[in-house]
Design an enzyme around this catalytic site. Structure first.
Site, mmCIF file in Angstrom:
data_model
loop_
_atom_site.group_PDB
_atom_site.id
_atom_site.type_symbol
_atom_site.label_atom_id
_atom_site.label_comp_id
_atom_site.label_asym_id
_atom_site.label_seq_id
_atom_site.Cartn_x
_atom_site.Cartn_y
_atom_site.Cartn_z
ATOM 1 N N ASP A 1 -16.042 -1.121 8.933
ATOM 2 C CA ASP A 1 -16.783 -1.559 7.594
ATOM 3 C C ASP A 1 -17.826 -2.665 7.897
ATOM 4 O O ASP A 1 -17.441 -3.881 8.552
ATOM 5 C CB ASP A 1 -15.773 -2.129 6.753
ATOM 6 C CG ASP A 1 -14.580 -1.192 6.438
ATOM 7 O OD1 ASP A 1 -14.890 0.023 6.547
ATOM 8 O OD2 ASP A 1 -13.722 -1.465 5.522
ATOM 9 N N SER B 1 -6.348 -2.596 2.125
ATOM 10 C CA SER B 1 -6.883 -2.215 0.592
ATOM 11 C C SER B 1 -6.999 -3.132 -0.220
ATOM 12 O O SER B 1 -6.896 -2.956 -1.560
ATOM 13 C CB SER B 1 -5.627 -1.258 0.286
ATOM 14 O OG SER B 1 -5.444 0.161 0.980
ATOM 15 N N GLU C 1 0.787 -1.281 -0.196
ATOM 16 C CA GLU C 1 0.168 0.057 -0.115
ATOM 17 C C GLU C 1 0.670 1.343 0.061
ATOM 18 O O GLU C 1 0.389 2.379 0.471
ATOM 19 C CB GLU C 1 -0.820 0.045 1.143
ATOM 20 C CG GLU C 1 -1.952 -1.052 1.309
ATOM 21 C CD GLU C 1 -2.789 -1.219 2.278
ATOM 22 O OE1 GLU C 1 -3.640 -0.482 2.568
ATOM 23 O OE2 GLU C 1 -2.526 -2.315 3.500
ATOM 24 N N GLY D 1 -7.440 5.547 5.160
ATOM 25 C CA GLY D 1 -6.608 6.116 4.244
ATOM 26 C C GLY D 1 -7.081 7.567 4.385
ATOM 27 O O GLY D 1 -8.490 7.987 4.819
ATOM 28 N N ARG E 1 -11.847 3.299 10.847
ATOM 29 C CA ARG E 1 -13.232 3.277 10.123
ATOM 30 C C ARG E 1 -13.544 1.698 10.223
ATOM 31 O O ARG E 1 -12.871 0.754 10.349
ATOM 32 C CB ARG E 1 -12.659 3.385 8.530
ATOM 33 C CG ARG E 1 -13.864 3.449 7.374
ATOM 34 C CD ARG E 1 -13.519 3.373 6.144
ATOM 35 N NE ARG E 1 -13.116 1.920 5.999
ATOM 36 C CZ ARG E 1 -11.946 1.796 5.387
ATOM 37 N NH1 ARG E 1 -10.845 2.799 5.200
ATOM 38 N NH2 ARG E 1 -11.610 0.528 5.069
ATOM 39 N N TYR F 1 -8.635 2.556 -6.000
ATOM 40 C CA TYR F 1 -7.578 3.523 -6.421
ATOM 41 C C TYR F 1 -7.272 3.658 -7.730
ATOM 42 O O TYR F 1 -6.455 4.595 -8.241
ATOM 43 C CB TYR F 1 -6.280 3.018 -5.599
ATOM 44 C CG TYR F 1 -6.606 2.919 -4.093
ATOM 45 C CD1 TYR F 1 -6.855 4.042 -3.289
ATOM 46 C CD2 TYR F 1 -6.503 1.813 -3.321
ATOM 47 C CE1 TYR F 1 -7.028 3.891 -1.843
ATOM 48 C CE2 TYR F 1 -6.593 1.365 -1.888
ATOM 49 C CZ TYR F 1 -6.993 2.678 -1.233
ATOM 50 O OH TYR F 1 -7.117 2.410 -0.048
ATOM 51 N N GLU G 1 -14.655 -5.624 8.790
ATOM 52 C CA GLU G 1 -13.223 -5.399 9.472
ATOM 53 C C GLU G 1 -13.344 -4.048 10.077
ATOM 54 O O GLU G 1 -14.033 -3.245 9.739
ATOM 55 C CB GLU G 1 -12.220 -5.346 8.528
ATOM 56 C CG GLU G 1 -12.274 -4.741 7.243
ATOM 57 C CD GLU G 1 -11.007 -4.766 6.193
ATOM 58 O OE1 GLU G 1 -9.958 -4.199 6.317
ATOM 59 O OE2 GLU G 1 -11.401 -5.721 5.379
ATOM 60 N N ASN H 1 -10.508 -0.753 10.252
ATOM 61 C CA ASN H 1 -9.209 -0.376 9.804
ATOM 62 C C ASN H 1 -8.888 0.652 10.706
ATOM 63 O O ASN H 1 -9.140 1.846 10.843
ATOM 64 C CB ASN H 1 -9.313 0.394 8.709
ATOM 65 C CG ASN H 1 -8.184 0.744 7.965
ATOM 66 O OD1 ASN H 1 -7.142 1.286 8.544
ATOM 67 N ND2 ASN H 1 -8.097 0.761 6.552
#
Length: 354
Positions: A292, A181, A16, A311, A290, A250, A305, A307
């Site tokens: 999810d 990611s 990443e 990002g 974050r 991305y 999950e 994070n």
């Protein structure tokens, strides 16, 4: 009054690396320069550290792209020793995504140095990075997670495709346990794809997660705080083709759509926000995260999950969710710095040794 020097560590050896450059670029732009002075600390793909305080260190002005940060011809970039790091910065924003950045390694180094830093501590970072361990802890806390099987080199011979399908059904998602990611993630529908996906994931980690591909909507929630964390509203990821892969995140700007706020009922939104805060606390997170989730057709919420170092790119959901809540990018970065200083002050009050 002198400005606080914020060391922004970015790059790194993980898959990443490029995402980290984008996050660092946006953080530097968002920093309140009346209060803070950015100090850029880059790590190249070989693991070498570089130290500079100029913006040219992060961006190649000739092409106006995030590139050639660590070129040997860049005379402004010089390899940093740890003593220089300690001397020149007051607080660290570690935005190295993935392995060696958000898995507790970098956090442990910063703790050893006695530096305040943004985000979760060593354990919270490591736990969130390991999807197998985090799912087990959430499940034990009574929080529903997606059904899964963990495969390692020790048990791979005993876990056949048939055994996996009998427990989880089809299709399946196969992913490295310690990556972010969507790196190394595959969606499989048959035996041939399954073994190819496991081999791919094993190339990124010694432990692989196999999950049910639940028919669902992908909902995300942002958390901010330490002892009394707060949750943003919810956002939804709508993928037009396939799943939310690395390329869809991305590379392909038209593959996925972010809907903020998510088109869900108030009751469902509040439930997701409640579960997100609970997951944040169960896994020992701090500062930011974050969460999810998957939302099934009967409104069941499954945690996918957490994070712990989301990002900060132009398309990242974490800052978008707080922007929708009325918090600007600059205000968000400032608040994260304040939270890190608060947590560091409490850590310094703890007794060390006997």
């Amino acid at each position: 009054m002198s400005k606080m020097r914020v060391g922004i560590i970015f790059g790194g050896r993980s898959a990443e690396h490029e995402v980290s450059l984008q996050s660092a670029y946006n953080i530097v732009n968002a920093l309140d320069l009346s209060r803070f002075k950015p100090i850029l600390i880059g790590i190249d793909k070989a693991g070498h550290w570089y130290f500079n305080d100029t913006f040219d260190f992060l961006i190649n002005r000739s092409s106006n792209k995030l590139a050639v940060v660590f070129s040997k011809t860049n005379r402004q970039a010089k390899e940093a020793c740890w003593q220089s790091l300690l001397k020149h910065i007051d607080i660290v924003f570690p935005i190295v995504h993935g392995t060696f950045g958000e898995d507790g390694c970098l956090q442990g180094l910063l703790r050893m140095a006695g530096l305040p830093f943004i985000g979760s501590d060593v354990l919270g970072s490591a736990v969130c990075m390991d999807k197998d361990i985090s799912k087990r802890l959430l499940r034990d806390a009574g929080i529903a997670v997606t059904p899964f099987i963990t495969v390692t080199s020790r048990n791979i011979a005993s876990i056949s495709f048939k055994k996996v399908v009998n427990k989880l059904g089809l299709p399946l998602f196969v992913k490295p346990a310690n990556q972010g990611s969507s790196v190394g993630v595959s969606k499989v529908i048959n035996q041939l794809e399954y073994y190819a996906a496991v081999k791919l994931a094993m190339g990124f980690d010694e432990k692989v997660l196999i999950e049910s591909a639940v028919q669902n909507r992908e909902i995300e929630c942002a958390i901010l705080g330490n002892e009394k964390p707060i949750a943003s509203g919810c956002g939804e990821i709508v993928v037009s083709n396939g799943f939310y892969s690395y390329d869809n995140k991305y590379t392909n700007n038209h593959a996925a759509q972010m809907i903020v706020p998510a088109n869900i009922s108030v009751a469902v939104s509040e439930h997701i926000r409640y579960l997100s805060i609970k997951a944040f606390e169960v896994l020992g997170c701090a500062g930011l995260a974050r969460v999810d989730c998957f939302l099934t057709s009967d409104n069941e919420v499954l945690i996918n999950e957490i994070n712990s170092l989301p990002g900060f790119t132009n398309i990242s959901m974490y800052p978008k969710l707080w922007h929708a809540a009325g918090m600007s990018y600059s205000e968000l970065v400032s608040r994260l710095i304040e939270l890190a200083l608060e947590r560091h002050a409490r850590c310094m009050e703890l007794k060390i040794g006997r």
